[in-house]
Each structure stands twice: as C-alpha cells, then as structure tokens.
Design a protein around this motif. Structure first.
Motif, short mmCIF file in Angstrom:
data_model
loop_
_atom_site.label_atom_id
_atom_site.label_comp_id
_atom_site.label_asym_id
_atom_site.label_seq_id
_atom_site.Cartn_x
_atom_site.Cartn_y
_atom_site.Cartn_z
N SER A 291 33.39 49.24 42.02
CA SER A 291 32.62 49.83 43.12
C SER A 291 32.93 49.15 44.45
N LEU A 292 33.47 47.92 44.43
CA LEU A 292 33.93 47.27 45.66
C LEU A 292 35.35 47.75 45.93
N LYS A 293 35.51 48.53 46.97
CA LYS A 293 36.81 49.12 47.28
C LYS A 293 37.57 48.25 48.29
N PRO A 294 38.89 48.33 48.31
CA PRO A 294 39.66 47.59 49.29
C PRO A 294 39.29 47.99 50.72
N LYS A 295 39.26 47.01 51.59
CA LYS A 295 39.03 47.26 53.01
C LYS A 295 40.32 47.75 53.67
N SER A 296 41.42 47.07 53.37
CA SER A 296 42.72 47.43 53.95
C SER A 296 43.80 47.30 52.89
N ILE A 297 44.82 48.15 53.02
CA ILE A 297 45.94 48.16 52.09
C ILE A 297 47.22 48.03 52.91
N LEU B 284 46.15 54.84 45.60
CA LEU B 284 46.38 54.01 46.79
C LEU B 284 45.07 53.48 47.37
N ARG B 285 44.06 54.32 47.41
CA ARG B 285 42.77 53.88 47.96
C ARG B 285 42.15 52.76 47.14
N GLN B 286 42.59 52.64 45.88
CA GLN B 286 42.15 51.51 45.05
C GLN B 286 42.99 50.26 45.28
N GLY B 287 44.04 50.38 46.10
CA GLY B 287 44.92 49.24 46.32
C GLY B 287 46.10 49.19 45.38
N ILE B 288 46.37 50.29 44.68
CA ILE B 288 47.52 50.37 43.77
C ILE B 288 48.69 50.93 44.56
N THR B 289 49.70 50.11 44.81
CA THR B 289 50.83 50.54 45.64
C THR B 289 52.11 50.77 44.85
N THR B 290 52.11 50.41 43.56
CA THR B 290 53.25 50.67 42.68
C THR B 290 52.72 51.41 41.46
N ILE B 291 53.29 52.60 41.20
CA ILE B 291 52.73 53.51 40.21
C ILE B 291 53.84 54.08 39.33
N LYS C 26 57.72 41.06 48.23
CA LYS C 26 57.36 42.25 48.98
C LYS C 26 55.95 42.09 49.56
N ALA C 27 55.79 42.43 50.82
CA ALA C 27 54.51 42.18 51.51
C ALA C 27 53.53 43.33 51.24
N ASP C 28 53.22 43.52 49.97
CA ASP C 28 52.20 44.47 49.54
C ASP C 28 50.97 43.67 49.13
N PHE C 29 49.89 43.83 49.86
CA PHE C 29 48.65 43.11 49.54
C PHE C 29 47.45 43.92 49.99
N ILE C 30 46.29 43.60 49.42
CA ILE C 30 45.06 44.34 49.72
C ILE C 30 43.94 43.37 50.04
N GLN D 267 36.85 38.31 54.72
CA GLN D 267 37.65 39.10 53.79
C GLN D 267 38.48 38.19 52.91
N VAL D 268 38.75 38.68 51.67
CA VAL D 268 39.68 37.99 50.78
C VAL D 268 40.88 38.91 50.58
N VAL D 269 42.00 38.32 50.20
CA VAL D 269 43.21 39.11 50.00
C VAL D 269 43.86 38.73 48.67
N ILE D 270 44.34 39.75 47.96
CA ILE D 270 45.07 39.55 46.71
C ILE D 270 46.33 40.41 46.76
N PRO D 271 47.30 40.18 45.89
CA PRO D 271 48.46 41.07 45.86
C PRO D 271 48.03 42.51 45.57
N ALA D 272 48.76 43.47 46.10
CA ALA D 272 48.50 44.87 45.78
C ALA D 272 48.66 45.09 44.28
N LEU D 273 47.96 46.08 43.76
CA LEU D 273 47.92 46.32 42.32
C LEU D 273 49.09 47.18 41.86
#
Length: 407
Positions: free
Chosen positions: A394-400, A136-143, A374-378, A67-73
C-alpha cells in the motif's frame, strides 16, 4: 552529471552474496545520502554533502521531505501479453470447480489462447503497455514477458512482435521469452513430442531470425509436457543458442531437476518441490523463482523459499501476472505475503526482487545502487525502508528513475 538527494536512507543492496540466506544487519544503508549518476549509470553514492563538494558542477535533483531509496524492482516472470479475461475461471475455482471442469466449460489456458489469437497485434501492444504502466508505478522497471497464448508459428510470432513494439513505446526494459511450449494446442494434429519438434523446427528459427527473443521456456507438468521429452526439447533449444527457463514443480515434483540438468537460468513456481530437488537447486546457479501470486490465485502451497535459502540457493520472487491463475500483478504485496508465511528477512525479500531476479534474466548491470550499475532506482516517502514491506504494497513509490532520469 546529476546529484540526487538527500535521502534519509539509501539501501544499496551492495556487497550481498548472490546465493543463500541474508540477515538484515548485512544491508548497507547510507544515511543522509546522495546518488551521482551520468549517462544512465551510477557514478558514486555516499554522504550527500560530501558528494556535493566533490562534484560541484553537478545538476542538483533535490529531494524534499524524508525519503528512502532502493534499487528499482525486477519482475522476472510475467504473462502480460494476452487477450481476453478469465474472471469466470477465478469464480468457478472458488466455487469448487476443478481445473479440468473449468477447462471443459471453456475456461483455462485454452480460453486465453482463443482470445489472444483473436486479438490484433496492436491490441496486444496496447494491453502490454497498460500492464507495464501498472508495474512501472510499483517501481518495477525491468519486466520479463512470455508468449505462450499463441501456440502456433504465426500467433507466437505475433505475440513476440507485440512485445517488441511495446518495448519501443516504454522506458521500462522488457525481456521477451518464447513459451510456445506452454501446452499442446487442441488444434495440433500430433503428439506432444511432435508439437515440441514443431517448435524447434518451425517457431524458434523464426524467433532467432527476427531476434524476437533469446530465451525459451516450457511448462513441465502432467497436464502439459513430460520431463524426458521436455529435457530433449530444452537441449535442442540450447543448441539453437537460446537461454533456458522452466515452469517447474507447480503441481507435481520432478521437473526442477530437469532445469538444473540443462543449466536453466531459472526454475519457476516450485510449489511442489521436494527436499532432494531443493538440494539440487541450491548446489546450482539456477535461480529458484517463487510465484506467490499463483499460490494465492489457486489456493496452493507457497514455494519453499525458506528451505531453498537455508540450503544456499538463489531465491527470486516474481508476480507470474497472467489472466488465469495470478491476475494480481502486485509484486510487493505478494513478496510481503510470502515473507510472512516463509519467514523471509527484509534483506532476502529485497534481494529477491532486485539483483537476484535480475541475475535470473542474465542482467547483472542492475538491482544494486553502486558504481557502474544502471541508474534505475525508486524512492518512497518514508523515513524507514522497513515500511516498504510492512505496508504490504500500500506504500507506493514517490519517484521512479530509469537511467538516472525521473519518469
């Protein structure tokens, strides 16, 4: 204290400038990495095994498979508080009807105003939460969420209260913005200048009193509000203590310069921005927010993202999710399409939907995987972060993760 990992790649987005173009070689990528978090903040990132030794008593959140991890969107521009549906607008537009023809037949923004006014506050809350769940399911945690389909004191306050109620029921961060200046309502007796004064005198003091929003937006366009009256309105809103953002240059140029002149946090849309105004944006700290969903929904040109970055501007990308012109709500898909047409690097796109978008919302505590943030990452189940944009949504986050906790 929690150790999350090991990750094939951690794309931290740390040590990148806020302004200007980025090349992919400038990305900090930690291989076989881990993230230490505590009390909702990132404590340290680095080699997983070394972190395990350094923090032997930490709880282990073990990541299986590659898995790879990036900051939450961060989605810095949405209109996801609304009632009704405007699928017929889209069909009519594609059949060749003009904006005016659609409005005259009962469609357009006024259609959303009528449906939103008819909706109860609880119905609006449920609609917001449904759409927040999709984001959120896309990894967007700030809206960011705008009002603007109420267009009178009672209905605008109803929308903003619904956003606040929705915040109480989600772990995502919702950032409310008062867009009472979306357009002059048909049932308002007076000029557009009179209506803007009504917002200043009757709506914004109540917004402030109830602490419903700290941000004010306006749609500057021939069909909405004119540049000079908008500038006066924005300056008055600033005097009341609100941060400013602007719907600018969507169909005609000239309003992004108003955003710069009043010190707006962002100028959003920019499909019609001309070169001299690109210079003004680039020389300011006003974030240029591209909304490719609106371009796709309306068949309009894309924002000149490449030019803005090359000139040294701050570029963010948001969905503009709304019931009329941008009903998709898929940030990665839109950003990937914009990247294809505007030749944006992966680093530029990732920055535009994380820390640069967060800056537009005055949230400098997120969008980067680094100590103190802030520990928001996907995470994504892939061995190469480039696949995130390559698959165009089409590649969705595994974990948020929000505040270090998997949601």
């Amino acid at each position: 204290m929690k150790l999350t990992g090991p990750f094939q790649q951690i794309v931290t987005l740390n040590h990148l400038p806020l302004k200007g173009k980025l090349n992919d070689e400038s990305l900090e990528i930690i291989t076989n990495g881990g993230i230490i978090s505590d009390n909702g903040k990132i404590v340290e990132t680095g080699d997983y095994q070394l972190l395990k030794q350094k923090f032997p008593n930490s709880e282990i959140d073990f990541i299986e498979n590659e898995q790879v991890v990036i900051p939450a969107l961060v989605d810095a521009h949405t209109h996801i508080c609304f009632g009704g549906n405007r699928a017929n607008d889209f069909a009519m537009r594609n059949a060749g009807k003009t904006y005016l023809e659609i409005a005259e037949s009962g469609g357009g923004i006024w259609s959303s105003v009528k449906h939103t006014r008819e909706a109860s506050e609880d119905e609006l809350v449920n609609g917001i939460l449904e759409r927040v769940g999709f984001l959120l399911r896309q990894g967007i945690t700030t809206i960011e969420i705008k009002s603007g389909y109420g267009l009178n004191a009672d209905e605008e306050l109803k929308m903003l209260r619904a956003i606040r109620k929705a915040q109480e029921k989600t772990k995502a961060t919702l950032v409310p913005t008062c867009l009472a200046a979306h357009l002059k309502p048909k049932d308002f007796d007076g000029s557009s200048e009179d209506y803007l004064n009504y917002i200043i005198d009757e709506i914004l003091p109540k917004v402030k009193e109830e602490n419903l929003a700290t941000r004010v937006d306006i749609f500057i366009e021939k069909s909405a509000f004119q540049p000079e009256e908008s500038k006066i309105f924005l300056e008055k809103a600033k005097q009341l203590g609100f941060q400013i953002t602007v719907h600018a240059d969507q169909f005609t140029p000239g309003s992004s310069r108003i955003a710069v002149e009043v010190g707006a946090k962002s100028a959003d849309h920019l499909e019609a921005t001309i070169d001299q105004d690109i210079e003004l944006l680039a020389n300011s700290n006003t974030v240029a927010i591209a909304l490719p969903g609106a371009s796709l929904g309306l068949g309009e040109p894309f924002s000149p993202a490449r030019k803005i970055l090359d000139k040294g501007g701050i570029m963010a990308i948001a969905t503009d999710w709304n019931p009329g012109s941008a009903p998709m709500g898929n940030l990665i898909t839109q950003a990937s399409v914009l990247a294809t047409y505007q030749k944006l690097t992966t680093a530029e796109v990732l920055a535009a939907i994380t820390f640069r978008a967060a800056f537009a919302l005055d949230l400098q505590d997120r969008g980067i995987i680094a100590e103190g943030k802030k520990a928001d990452f996907i995470t994504y189940e892939t061995n190469n972060f480039q696949n995130i944009l390559y698959h165009q949504g089409s590649l969705k986050p595994k974990s948020i993760y929000i505040n270090g906790e998997k949601i």
